[in-house]
Design a protein around this motif. Structure first.
Motif, PDB file in Angstrom:
ATOM      1  N   THR A  83       0.813  -1.221   0.000  1.00  0.00           N
ATOM      2  CA  THR A  83       0.000   0.000   0.000  1.00  0.00           C
ATOM      3  C   THR A  83       0.844   1.268   0.000  1.00  0.00           C
ATOM      4  N   PHE A 129       4.216  -2.028  -4.937  1.00  0.00           N
ATOM      5  CA  PHE A 129       3.087  -1.109  -4.701  1.00  0.00           C
ATOM      6  C   PHE A 129       1.921  -1.407  -5.654  1.00  0.00           C
ATOM      7  N   VAL A 130       0.719  -1.406  -5.083  1.00  0.00           N
ATOM      8  CA  VAL A 130      -0.495  -1.605  -5.881  1.00  0.00           C
ATOM      9  C   VAL A 130      -1.355  -0.349  -5.729  1.00  0.00           C
ATOM     10  N   PRO A 144      -4.453   2.239  -5.354  1.00  0.00           N
ATOM     11  CA  PRO A 144      -5.594   2.004  -4.465  1.00  0.00           C
ATOM     12  C   PRO A 144      -6.828   1.406  -5.153  1.00  0.00           C
ATOM     13  N   PHE A 182      -6.092  -2.214  -5.477  1.00  0.00           N
ATOM     14  CA  PHE A 182      -5.967  -2.871  -4.179  1.00  0.00           C
ATOM     15  C   PHE A 182      -7.331  -3.033  -3.505  1.00  0.00           C
TER      16      PHE A 182
END
Lengths: 44, 172
Positions: A3, A19-20, A22, A25
């Motif tokens: 995150t 990192f993904v 938002p 995610f």
């Protein structure tokens, strides 16, 4: 960890390759929740 | 002289320097300023964070820190050991130190909506006080404990990525 767009490991700041964003995610979290609990009841 | 004058002047001075790069942990912070940091020890933590924290104080920026209440005094001592005038900075409003119970764990549990609102309130508040930037540093070790609401932490952290791009403030 997925995150955060940036990460410090070993005292060094770097872009987080895991990192993904938002939107993606949150979609993943919803899918996980549905898989675990089954689809929400709808209708009457 | 009104002490507020100094703060406003200082804020103006810093405003002109806002484009100066922020060095942190061997690199330069870019547009993405939501940072996750892992440390093996408190000594490693402070050797990484203190230069960044001190730089913010010297540039007249606001510092907002959230700590484990058990480590509150140690945190203040670590800042002082770096030459930061902790008490004066608190009195002037440049520095605010909160315990977990006054931030993440208000009323004994984690509420992601309330925490997102607090982050915005802090970052907006810094601007309104005249600070060009707020450097927010939060100790998240409470998340390793079995606290009510902790399961929502991951969702909170990803939702923070909708909020933080609206600000220049580093959040560690």
């Amino acid at each position: 960890m997925r995150t955060h767009p940036m990460i410090i490991i070993g005292g060094i700041l770097q872009e987080n390759p895991f990192f993904v964003p938002p939107d993606e995610f949150l979609r993943e979290l919803r899918e996980r929740h549905t898989t675990r609990n089954g689809p929400s009841p709808t209708g009457v | 002289m009104d002490p507020d004058d100094d703060r406003v002047k200082s804020g103006r001075r810093v405003s002109s320097e806002i484009s100066r790069p922020i060095r942190f942990a061997g690199s330069v912070l870019d547009a993405q300023r939501h940072v996750c940091a892992f440390f093996h020890s408190h000594d490693e933590e402070y050797s990484t964070l203190l230069p960044f924290i001190k730089d913010g104080f010297e540039r007249g920026e606001k510092a907002f820190h959230i700590v484990d209440p058990k480590r509150r005094e140690e945190h203040r001592l670590r800042l002082a050991s770096a030459g930061i005038e902790v008490e004066a900075a608190e009195k002037s409003g440049q520095f605010e130190l909160r315990n977990w119970a006054d931030a993440y764990l208000r009323d004994g549990h984690f509420d992601q909506d309330r925490m997102l609102a607090l982050i915005e309130e802090v970052l907006e508040g810094g601007r309104q006080q005249g600070f060009a930037l707020t450097r927010l540093v939060a100790d998240m070790e409470w998340a390793l404990e079995d606290r009510p609401g902790v399961d929502d932490l991951v969702e909170y952290e990803t939702r923070l990525n909708y909020v933080l791009p609206r600000y220049n403030d580093p959040v560690i």
